[in-house]
Design an enzyme around this catalytic site. Structure first.
Site, PDB file in Angstrom:
ATOM      1  N   LYS A  55       0.801  -1.171  -0.055  1.00 49.63           N
ATOM      2  CA  LYS A  55       0.108  -0.091  -0.067  1.00 49.63           C
ATOM      3  C   LYS A  55       0.668   1.233  -0.012  1.00 49.63           C
ATOM      4  CE  LYS A  55      -2.062  -1.255   3.721  1.00 49.63           C
ATOM      5  NZ  LYS A  55      -2.984  -1.758   4.726  1.00 49.63           N
ATOM      6  N   THR A  87      -8.859   9.739   7.853  1.00 51.15           N
ATOM      7  CA  THR A  87      -8.621   8.500   7.242  1.00 51.15           C
ATOM      8  C   THR A  87      -8.334   7.317   8.245  1.00 51.15           C
ATOM      9  OG1 THR A  87      -6.242   9.069   7.625  1.00 51.15           O
ATOM     10  CG2 THR A  87      -7.515   9.601   5.347  1.00 51.15           C
ATOM     11  N   GLY A 113      -8.810   4.074  10.160  1.00 49.41           N
ATOM     12  CA  GLY A 113      -9.438   2.809   9.819  1.00 49.41           C
ATOM     13  C   GLY A 113      -9.230   2.411   8.395  1.00 49.41           C
ATOM     14  N   THR A 114      -8.355   3.148   7.535  1.00 55.02           N
ATOM     15  CA  THR A 114      -8.171   2.819   6.220  1.00 55.02           C
ATOM     16  C   THR A 114      -7.593   1.181   5.961  1.00 55.02           C
ATOM     17  OG1 THR A 114      -7.612   5.141   5.871  1.00 55.02           O
ATOM     18  CG2 THR A 114      -7.059   3.705   3.890  1.00 55.02           C
ATOM     19  N   GLY A 115      -6.675   0.992   6.441  1.00 57.70           N
ATOM     20  CA  GLY A 115      -5.934  -0.447   6.496  1.00 57.70           C
ATOM     21  C   GLY A 115      -7.086  -1.366   6.858  1.00 57.70           C
ATOM     22  N   CYS A 116      -7.520  -1.366   8.006  1.00 62.11           N
ATOM     23  CA  CYS A 116      -8.573  -2.447   8.191  1.00 62.11           C
ATOM     24  C   CYS A 116      -9.733  -2.537   7.407  1.00 62.11           C
ATOM     25  CB  CYS A 116      -9.137  -2.072   9.722  1.00 62.11           C
ATOM     26  SG  CYS A 116      -8.156  -1.539  11.177  1.00 62.11           S
TER      27      CYS A 116
END
Length: 272
Positions: free
Chosen positions: A182, A216, A218-221
């Site tokens: 990412k 942003t 919580g983007t990865g979860c």
């Protein structure tokens, strides 16, 4: 017909194994919202309870391995799972426990190797890194590290697209079938958020506009859960990742302010 009088077929089932976020923007809460938004039935194994809000993490209480195992077995043995997503596994004991559970689960697995929170709070003990590399990543259908987690796992600093290729190869060296690097934090791309999906032979570059929105959390979860939802619905990895990228890009664009710090992405953006 069920005892409740409904004859509807159950949607695909997706399990998240992760920490709880009391602020509702990341972790188990983000995972379940994402799964609902994408049409799958979300189930959860809580690995840790955090006290956190828009300003940061105030405390973390890890659950015992036996509690994690009991939750997992309760779901997998009765309901069954069609995809699993792992998030915050804060200690070597929990990483090893979950890796062992995954070994007996015939379903695709998305591993989000969570290392630090959006606020910079550490969420993985240094002593757990070897277990992530040696036991968890080999179980992954897709591993989804961000650039900080790439550095943590491989020692590589990523500053260009060529570096992203090297990072993907390094992560694949630990055994996942696919690596999604990412690149959202990559300064070199300016107005684009660029990710690279690779299995060592096939490459897929995913590019989306970088939204000028600081909310942003919580983007990865959310991205990892969206991929798992796609896999639970039977999509191939490249299709699941492409759809997940589109979903999370919209969720970031619609992110909103909560509290005094970083607000969450909007998991329900398609409904509003």
């Amino acid at each position: 017909m069920s005892s409740a009088g409904s004859s509807g077929a159950a949607p695909p089932r997706c399990l998240t194994v992760a920490g709880s976020d009391s602020g509702g923007g990341a972790g188990i809460q983000a995972d379940l919202k994402t799964m609902l938004a994408l049409g799958v039935h979300g189930m959860s194994v809580v690995t840790a309870v955090t006290a956190q809000n828009s300003l940061g993490v105030r405390g973390v209480w890890e659950l015992p391995a036996e509690a994690v195992t009991a939750q997992y077995r309760a779901v997998a043995d009765d309901i069954g799972v069609q995809a699993v997503k792992t998030g915050m596994l804060s200690s070597a004991v929990l990483v090893e426990t979950v890796a062992g559970l995954l070994a007996g689960t015939p379903a695709p697995v998305v591993v989000d190797p969570v290392g630090v929170s959006k606020h910079g709070d550490p969420l993985l003990a240094a002593s757990a890194l070897d277990a992530v590399r040696g036991e968890l990543l080999p179980r992954a259908t897709v591993a989804t590290p961000n650039l900080d987690e790439v550095a943590q796992l491989t020692g590589l600093a990523v500053e260009s697209e060529d570096d992203m290729r090297r990072a993907a190869d390094a992560v694949l060296g630990y055994g996942p079938r696919w690596a999604l690097i990412k690149g959202g934090h990559l300064a070199a791309h300016g107005d684009q958020a660029v990710d690279l999906l690779s299995d060592g032979s096939e490459e897929l570059w995913l590019r989306a506009p970088r939204h000028d929105n600081r909310h942003t959390h919580g983007t990865g979860c959310t991205l990892a859960s969206a991929i798992a939802a796609g896999l639970a619905r039977g999509l191939a990895v490249p299709a699941a990742v492409t759809a997940a990228k589109e979903y999370v890009t919209g969720a970031i664009a619609a992110g909103f302010a909560l509290g005094g710090g970083i607000g969450p992405v909007d998991h329900a953006w398609r409904w509003r």
